[in-house]
Design a protein around this motif. Sequence first.
Motif, PDB file in Angstrom:
ATOM      1  N   ARG A 103       0.826  -1.194   0.000  1.00  0.00           N
ATOM      2  CA  ARG A 103       0.000   0.000   0.000  1.00  0.00           C
ATOM      3  C   ARG A 103       0.869   1.256   0.000  1.00  0.00           C
ATOM      4  N   GLY A 104       0.489   2.191  -0.857  1.00  0.00           N
ATOM      5  CA  GLY A 104       1.249   3.422  -0.963  1.00  0.00           C
ATOM      6  C   GLY A 104       2.443   3.322  -1.877  1.00  0.00           C
ATOM      7  N   SER A 105       2.563   2.197  -2.588  1.00  0.00           N
ATOM      8  CA  SER A 105       3.710   2.009  -3.480  1.00  0.00           C
ATOM      9  C   SER A 105       3.595   2.830  -4.752  1.00  0.00           C
ATOM     10  N   GLY A 106       2.363   3.259  -5.059  1.00  0.00           N
ATOM     11  CA  GLY A 106       2.153   4.060  -6.265  1.00  0.00           C
ATOM     12  C   GLY A 106       2.180   3.239  -7.531  1.00  0.00           C
ATOM     13  N   PHE A 107       2.135   1.901  -7.427  1.00  0.00           N
ATOM     14  CA  PHE A 107       2.187   1.052  -8.611  1.00  0.00           C
ATOM     15  C   PHE A 107       0.924   1.194  -9.438  1.00  0.00           C
ATOM     16  N   LEU A 143       0.328 -12.938   3.949  1.00  0.00           N
ATOM     17  CA  LEU A 143      -0.796 -12.064   3.639  1.00  0.00           C
ATOM     18  C   LEU A 143      -0.233 -10.740   3.139  1.00  0.00           C
ATOM     19  N   VAL A 144      -0.573 -10.386   1.909  1.00  0.00           N
ATOM     20  CA  VAL A 144      -0.041  -9.177   1.296  1.00  0.00           C
ATOM     21  C   VAL A 144      -1.163  -8.162   1.093  1.00  0.00           C
ATOM     22  N   PHE A 145      -1.042  -7.034   1.763  1.00  0.00           N
ATOM     23  CA  PHE A 145      -1.989  -5.943   1.566  1.00  0.00           C
ATOM     24  C   PHE A 145      -1.543  -5.103   0.369  1.00  0.00           C
ATOM     25  N   TYR A 146      -2.501  -4.655  -0.419  1.00  0.00           N
ATOM     26  CA  TYR A 146      -2.188  -3.702  -1.479  1.00  0.00           C
ATOM     27  C   TYR A 146      -3.386  -2.775  -1.638  1.00  0.00           C
TER      28      TYR A 146
END
Length: 284
Positions: free
Chosen positions: A17-21, A112-115
């Motif tokens: 989250r917040g990676s801007g991808f 568990l990966v949040f995005y």
Amino acid sequence: MRLDDFDPNSVNIGDQRGSGFSLGGTGGRVGCGSIVIALIAALVFGVDPGQMLGGAQDSGAGQVQTQGGTNATESCSVDAVSRESCNALSSLNKTWAPLFEAAKIPFTPPRLVFYSQMGRSGCGTAQSAMGPFYCPQDQSIYLDTDFYRELEQRLGAGGDFARNYVIAHEYGHHIQKLLGVADQVQSAQQSNPSQANPLQVAMELQADCYAGVWAGRNKDRIDQGDLEEGLNAAHSIGDDVLTKGQVAEASFTHGSAAQRMEWLRRGISTADEDQCDTFAAFKR
């Protein structure tokens, strides 16, 4: 559902989250109607995430992404739903690890990966419109928590147990991966394409049953109304309900509402993973 707070040392968490991808691209944006269709298709019909996004454009441009954390404690504390998801993951780990140990089968908990809106997975690009999914390549569950708003508002399946059921179902796919079931099914689908859909239905119903086993082994944590929330969620994402009966049963990939409820209920009532053999018909 009353779950203990997660132990940051016992959960494997990733946070994009917040990676801007974003996907970028030069084509037009995907409209809201298309996103909802994509969400339903990926969550319920088992569409490969990579295939799902093959022609998609960035539908999240200009939106503010949720900022994630740099470790489990931070990531799981971003908001109430993140903490709830981490608590569910921790409970699932505590429930399944001893069962594998008793069976003398190696156990590795999933990540568990949040995005937010867009992310990357071992199966390709992740997009919020896809809903939560399990990627066997990197043994991770991918979750954009905004999906839960869609689950409640568009599919009519709200409540904490409904959300926990979603996590537990994806965790069920991890169990199948560890047991070798996922690879066996993929091989059988490739060798006999005419059975691809029925085999996928069996996979999804078994994941529902495994979700029920987790709940059944934690009945002391279940509040009044929780089971109804879970069964309502299972009903709401049945193939026949989502397609309003316009798709033939032979084309189902997750099972009917009645089937999904039946196998979730069986897992809850028996709390026995051995009762989750949804592949029995293929062994005759």
